[in-house]
Write an enzyme that holds these catalytic residues in place. Sequence first.
Site, PDB file in Angstrom:
ATOM      1  N   ASP A 141      38.155  39.759  36.328  1.00 52.16           N
ATOM      2  CA  ASP A 141      36.790  39.617  35.834  1.00 52.16           C
ATOM      3  C   ASP A 141      36.072  38.459  36.513  1.00 52.16           C
ATOM      4  O   ASP A 141      36.683  37.636  37.202  1.00 52.16           O
ATOM      5  CB  ASP A 141      36.802  39.372  34.325  1.00 52.16           C
ATOM      6  CG  ASP A 141      37.341  40.555  33.540  1.00 52.16           C
ATOM      7  OD1 ASP A 141      37.103  41.694  33.977  1.00 52.16           O
ATOM      8  OD2 ASP A 141      37.993  40.337  32.502  1.00 52.16           O
ATOM      9  N   TYR A 184      50.609  36.293  34.959  1.00 51.12           N
ATOM     10  CA  TYR A 184      49.384  35.507  34.839  1.00 51.12           C
ATOM     11  C   TYR A 184      49.707  34.130  34.282  1.00 51.12           C
ATOM     12  O   TYR A 184      50.736  33.927  33.618  1.00 51.12           O
ATOM     13  CB  TYR A 184      48.398  36.182  33.878  1.00 51.12           C
ATOM     14  CG  TYR A 184      47.688  37.399  34.407  1.00 51.12           C
ATOM     15  CD1 TYR A 184      46.441  37.286  35.029  1.00 51.12           C
ATOM     16  CD2 TYR A 184      48.244  38.668  34.274  1.00 51.12           C
ATOM     17  CE1 TYR A 184      45.769  38.410  35.499  1.00 51.12           C
ATOM     18  CE2 TYR A 184      47.583  39.799  34.752  1.00 51.12           C
ATOM     19  CZ  TYR A 184      46.349  39.655  35.359  1.00 51.12           C
ATOM     20  OH  TYR A 184      45.691  40.769  35.828  1.00 51.12           O
TER      21      TYR A 184
END
EC number: 5.4.99.12
Length: 262
Positions: A52, A110
Amino acid sequence: MQIWKITLSYDGTPFHGWQIQPGLATVQGTLAAAIRHVTGETVLPQGSGRTDTGVHALGQVASFALECGIPGENLHRALNRALPTSIRVLAVEAMTEGFHARHSAVRKSYEYRIFHGLVKRGQMGIICSPMLAPYVWDCPLPLDLTLLQEAATHVLGTHDFTSFAASDPDRATREAEVPVYATGVRRIDRSCWQERDGLYVYSVTGSGFLHHMVRNMMGTFVEVGAGRLSPDSIPGILAARSRSAAGPTAPARGLFLVEVEY
């Protein structure tokens, strides 16, 4: 046609996410322009995932096919010359037919980084440097690392993570390409917190992640770390399969795609 796999690192701050968008600077669009500049070929590199706006990458992977016979070493060097310094190509590999950066991935990792300068409620803590601020969540709440870790253990294993998924504008496309996206079930193999370089760092590795899943887990974990939720509330949030059951969405700037495994 030669299939190429490239590993990228990028600062997501100046980009409107990975996916190409008309009139906006994106990582995919910038990379496509660099490939065209170097080779003269128009291709759309496919990423392992669509980060994003504001999300960073230490080990994003992209793949694309070229007709020209450019050596990998030359392609690597030329792409870094053509790209802005906010995007670096770390590695270039020639792959066999059938490799795809997204479809061939088996696990992703992540990190989410929190600056915890507020030592005690109502007191002035350590100020987050403007050199660090684009890469962390400067969280205004005092957080208990033990509570954060207790919450994180509850997402280990295979669960339906619908409660931590935002509405995905590309869901129909994803489901058509990869049927597993039709459900919210994912497997998490690693979920842990550590204090590192003055930050609270959350590390998570899994079979895949839903739209905003890590950021929504992070917002929920912070509610736990601040004493607003119990760590034992996480199983109930998972069982609810409703976004309204979980906490807020954490800011994008603290999130890093660290590694993609194949």
